[in-house]
Design a protein around this motif. Structure first.
Motif, PDB file in Angstrom:
ATOM      1  N   TYR A   1      -1.430 -11.509  -8.084  1.00  0.00           N
ATOM      2  CA  TYR A   1      -0.018 -11.665  -7.233  1.00  0.00           C
ATOM      3  C   TYR A   1       0.315 -13.862  -6.572  1.00  0.00           C
ATOM      4  N   GLY A   2      -0.122 -14.045  -6.337  1.00  0.00           N
ATOM      5  CA  GLY A   2      -0.072 -15.154  -5.638  1.00  0.00           C
ATOM      6  C   GLY A   2      -0.346 -16.245  -6.885  1.00  0.00           C
ATOM      7  N   LEU A   3      -1.440 -15.912  -7.442  1.00  0.00           N
ATOM      8  CA  LEU A   3      -1.827 -16.657  -8.690  1.00  0.00           C
ATOM      9  C   LEU A   3      -0.343 -16.589  -9.623  1.00  0.00           C
ATOM     10  N   GLY A   4      -0.071 -15.681  -9.718  1.00  0.00           N
ATOM     11  CA  GLY A   4       1.336 -15.653 -10.290  1.00  0.00           C
ATOM     12  C   GLY A   4       2.327 -16.100  -9.913  1.00  0.00           C
ATOM     13  N   TRP A   5       2.439 -16.658  -8.775  1.00  0.00           N
ATOM     14  CA  TRP A   5       3.718 -17.301  -8.143  1.00  0.00           C
ATOM     15  C   TRP A   5       3.628 -18.644  -8.321  1.00  0.00           C
ATOM     16  N   GLY A   6       1.990 -19.073  -7.933  1.00  0.00           N
ATOM     17  CA  GLY A   6       1.691 -20.313  -7.976  1.00  0.00           C
ATOM     18  C   GLY A   6       1.517 -21.652  -9.477  1.00  0.00           C
ATOM     19  N   ALA A   7       1.002 -19.821 -10.086  1.00  0.00           N
ATOM     20  CA  ALA A   7       1.179 -20.695 -12.098  1.00  0.00           C
ATOM     21  C   ALA A   7       1.609 -20.946 -12.672  1.00  0.00           C
ATOM     22  N   VAL A   8       2.506 -19.557 -13.071  1.00  0.00           N
ATOM     23  CA  VAL A   8       3.483 -19.222 -13.923  1.00  0.00           C
ATOM     24  C   VAL A   8       4.791 -19.925 -13.818  1.00  0.00           C
ATOM     25  N   ARG A   9       4.649 -20.187 -12.417  1.00  0.00           N
ATOM     26  CA  ARG A   9       6.299 -20.838 -13.208  1.00  0.00           C
ATOM     27  C   ARG A   9       6.193 -22.936 -13.053  1.00  0.00           C
ATOM     28  N   THR A  10       4.852 -22.893 -13.085  1.00  0.00           N
ATOM     29  CA  THR A  10       4.280 -24.618 -13.490  1.00  0.00           C
ATOM     30  C   THR A  10       4.959 -24.349 -14.796  1.00  0.00           C
ATOM     31  N   LEU A  11       4.736 -23.123 -15.675  1.00  0.00           N
ATOM     32  CA  LEU A  11       4.226 -23.386 -17.030  1.00  0.00           C
ATOM     33  C   LEU A  11       6.079 -23.708 -17.898  1.00  0.00           C
ATOM     34  N   PRO A  12       5.550 -23.809 -19.123  1.00  0.00           N
ATOM     35  CA  PRO A  12       7.274 -24.201 -19.672  1.00  0.00           C
ATOM     36  C   PRO A  12       7.605 -22.501 -20.426  1.00  0.00           C
ATOM     37  N   GLU A  13       9.298 -22.390 -20.286  1.00  0.00           N
ATOM     38  CA  GLU A  13       9.463 -21.203 -20.291  1.00  0.00           C
ATOM     39  C   GLU A  13       8.926 -20.527 -21.418  1.00  0.00           C
ATOM     40  N   PRO A  14       8.745 -21.401 -22.785  1.00  0.00           N
ATOM     41  CA  PRO A  14       8.360 -20.775 -23.385  1.00  0.00           C
ATOM     42  C   PRO A  14       6.916 -20.758 -23.927  1.00  0.00           C
ATOM     43  N   ALA A  15       6.357 -20.832 -23.087  1.00  0.00           N
ATOM     44  CA  ALA A  15       4.637 -20.427 -22.337  1.00  0.00           C
ATOM     45  C   ALA A  15       4.715 -19.609 -21.765  1.00  0.00           C
ATOM     46  N   ALA A  16       5.540 -19.270 -20.673  1.00  0.00           N
ATOM     47  CA  ALA A  16       5.896 -17.877 -20.332  1.00  0.00           C
ATOM     48  C   ALA A  16       6.033 -16.839 -20.982  1.00  0.00           C
ATOM     49  N   ARG A  17       7.086 -17.167 -21.715  1.00  0.00           N
ATOM     50  CA  ARG A  17       7.435 -16.148 -22.599  1.00  0.00           C
ATOM     51  C   ARG A  17       6.229 -15.821 -23.404  1.00  0.00           C
ATOM     52  N   ALA A  18       5.226 -16.136 -24.046  1.00  0.00           N
ATOM     53  CA  ALA A  18       4.863 -16.616 -24.883  1.00  0.00           C
ATOM     54  C   ALA A  18       3.692 -15.593 -23.887  1.00  0.00           C
TER      55      ALA A  18
ATOM     56  N   GLY B   1       3.504 -13.336 -21.359  1.00  0.00           N
ATOM     57  CA  GLY B   1       4.120 -12.156 -21.290  1.00  0.00           C
ATOM     58  C   GLY B   1       3.845 -11.059 -21.772  1.00  0.00           C
ATOM     59  N   ARG B   2       4.724 -11.720 -23.587  1.00  0.00           N
ATOM     60  CA  ARG B   2       3.815 -10.992 -24.495  1.00  0.00           C
ATOM     61  C   ARG B   2       2.367 -10.457 -24.974  1.00  0.00           C
ATOM     62  N   THR B   3       1.917 -11.177 -24.209  1.00  0.00           N
ATOM     63  CA  THR B   3       0.119 -11.900 -24.891  1.00  0.00           C
ATOM     64  C   THR B   3      -0.217 -10.096 -24.025  1.00  0.00           C
TER      65      THR B   3
ATOM     66  N   LEU C   1       6.994  -7.324 -19.020  1.00  0.00           N
ATOM     67  CA  LEU C   1       6.093  -8.835 -18.231  1.00  0.00           C
ATOM     68  C   LEU C   1       7.358  -9.558 -18.548  1.00  0.00           C
ATOM     69  N   ARG C   2       8.182  -9.578 -19.332  1.00  0.00           N
ATOM     70  CA  ARG C   2       9.099 -10.677 -18.708  1.00  0.00           C
ATOM     71  C   ARG C   2      10.173 -10.509 -17.727  1.00  0.00           C
ATOM     72  N   TYR C   3      10.235  -9.481 -17.127  1.00  0.00           N
ATOM     73  CA  TYR C   3      10.800  -9.033 -15.834  1.00  0.00           C
ATOM     74  C   TYR C   3       9.364 -10.194 -14.536  1.00  0.00           C
ATOM     75  N   TRP C   4       8.568  -9.647 -14.897  1.00  0.00           N
ATOM     76  CA  TRP C   4       7.379 -10.700 -14.049  1.00  0.00           C
ATOM     77  C   TRP C   4       7.344 -11.680 -14.522  1.00  0.00           C
ATOM     78  N   MET C   5       6.829 -12.368 -15.291  1.00  0.00           N
ATOM     79  CA  MET C   5       7.492 -14.226 -16.102  1.00  0.00           C
ATOM     80  C   MET C   5       8.864 -14.926 -15.058  1.00  0.00           C
TER      81      MET C   5
END
Length: 326
Positions: free
Chosen positions: A10-27, A29-31, A75-79
């Motif tokens: 969870y810490g990795l998610g909060w730390g890493a995902v927020r640095t991604l561009p939004e389209p990349a985070a959505r992609a 999540g879908r993957t 996964l959209r919720y989590w992203m």
């Protein structure tokens, strides 16, 4: 070790995902969602079993389609949640478009106190951030105590950073605090479609029996606050949709237990209608209906597991609802 690993992920998610561009985070999540869906693990299978009640008569192929859409929504919720603390105020304000918000704002303007009760649909945290940012209204809620404690602390700190007052789910003290906030004309928000204590009110939900927490109905009766159901959903845009529904009124007749049972059933009916319209956005990956739960010792089934309080007493069931996610 398992708890430390969970907290680290969870810490990795909060730390890493927020640095991604939004389209990349959505992609991403879908993957992840599609990979989990293809594996068809326990959570996905339970989601499909739950959706079979929501969409009666659906073919196995239709249920698989719905569960895939449901995992993508989940996964959209989590992203979104991982990225939400870094969103600008304008991004939060533009990220949610609810209908009939006047029911909430009018209730607050009247100084009556308002309870918002929601099912596990779409992104509850985004809706809460919108309330604190767009309406500039703080609110109180409760959260399930997760393990490890460090993970619970992360969730509390995260939600407090969005402007929420977070109380622990267990114990009667939370009920008293929520009642005081409402009597002062404040706002309380509770996720209320799943009973965490297994001592909740029995309701009919999609034609079968389940339990839902009595807290929202009890608080409304005890404080005179307005009880408003809310449903949320996604569409194909980046904006989440939602609706504030007309208030659930306190029945004029019956004792406290009977009134609580009737109000909780009314909430369940509103939730069911919203979930039926957007089944893919209901994130219920656990067993919910009594028929799916392990048997429990036979005893008289309570409707509200607390005694009648004295006038002005803020004691009550600690089961006010929760903000936990599957």
């Amino acid at each position: 070790m398992k708890e430390r690993l969970t907290d680290s992920l969870y810490g990795l998610g909060w730390g890493a995902v927020r640095t991604l561009p939004e389209p990349a985070a959505r992609a991403l999540g879908r993957t992840i969602a599609d990979a989990a869906w293809r594996q068809s693990g326990k959570g996905v299978r339970q989601l499909e079993a739950n959706l079979a009640r929501v969409v009666p008569g659906a073919s196995p192929q239709r249920l698989r389609e719905l569960s895939r859409a449901g995992m993508r929504s989940y996964l959209r919720y989590w992203m979104e949640s991982f990225r939400l603390p870094s969103w600008s105020r304008d991004r939060v304000r533009g990220g949610f478009d609810p209908q009939d918000v006047h029911l909430l704002t009018d209730g607050l303007a009247a100084g009556r106190g308002v309870i918002l009760a929601l099912p596990h649909m779409a992104n509850w945290d985004l809706a809460g951030a919108w309330v604190t940012t767009r309406l500039e209204t703080p609110f109180a809620t409760v959260a399930e105590r997760l393990k490890p404690e460090t993970l619970y602390d992360r969730f509390v700190a995260y939600r407090e950073s969005l402007g929420m007052e977070v109380l622990p789910h267990t114990g009667a003290a939370a009920f008293g605090t929520l009642a005081r906030r409402l009597r002062a004309g404040g706002l309380v928000c509770l996720v209320a479609d799943r009973d965490l204590s297994r001592n909740g009110v029995q309701v009919d939900f999609f034609g079968e029996r389940t339990r839902m927490p009595p807290g929202p109905a009890m608080l409304a009766q005890q404080t005179g606050a307005l009880l408003l159901p809310v449903t949320l959903w996604y569409d194909d845009s980046p904006v989440m949709r939602g609706r504030v529904h007309p208030p659930v009124e306190v029945p004029a007749e019956g004792d406290r237990r009977q009134r609580t049972a009737a109000m909780t059933q009314a909430l369940a009916d509103v939730f069911a209608a919203g979930i039926a319209e957007h089944p893919e956005d209901w994130h219920m990956l656990q067993r919910l209906w009594l028929a799916d739960l392990p048997p429990r010792p036979l005893r008289e089934e309570p409707t509200v597991p607390v005694p009648e309080p004295e006038a002005g007493d803020d004691r009550g069931s600690g089961d006010g609802g929760g903000t936990e996610r599957p």
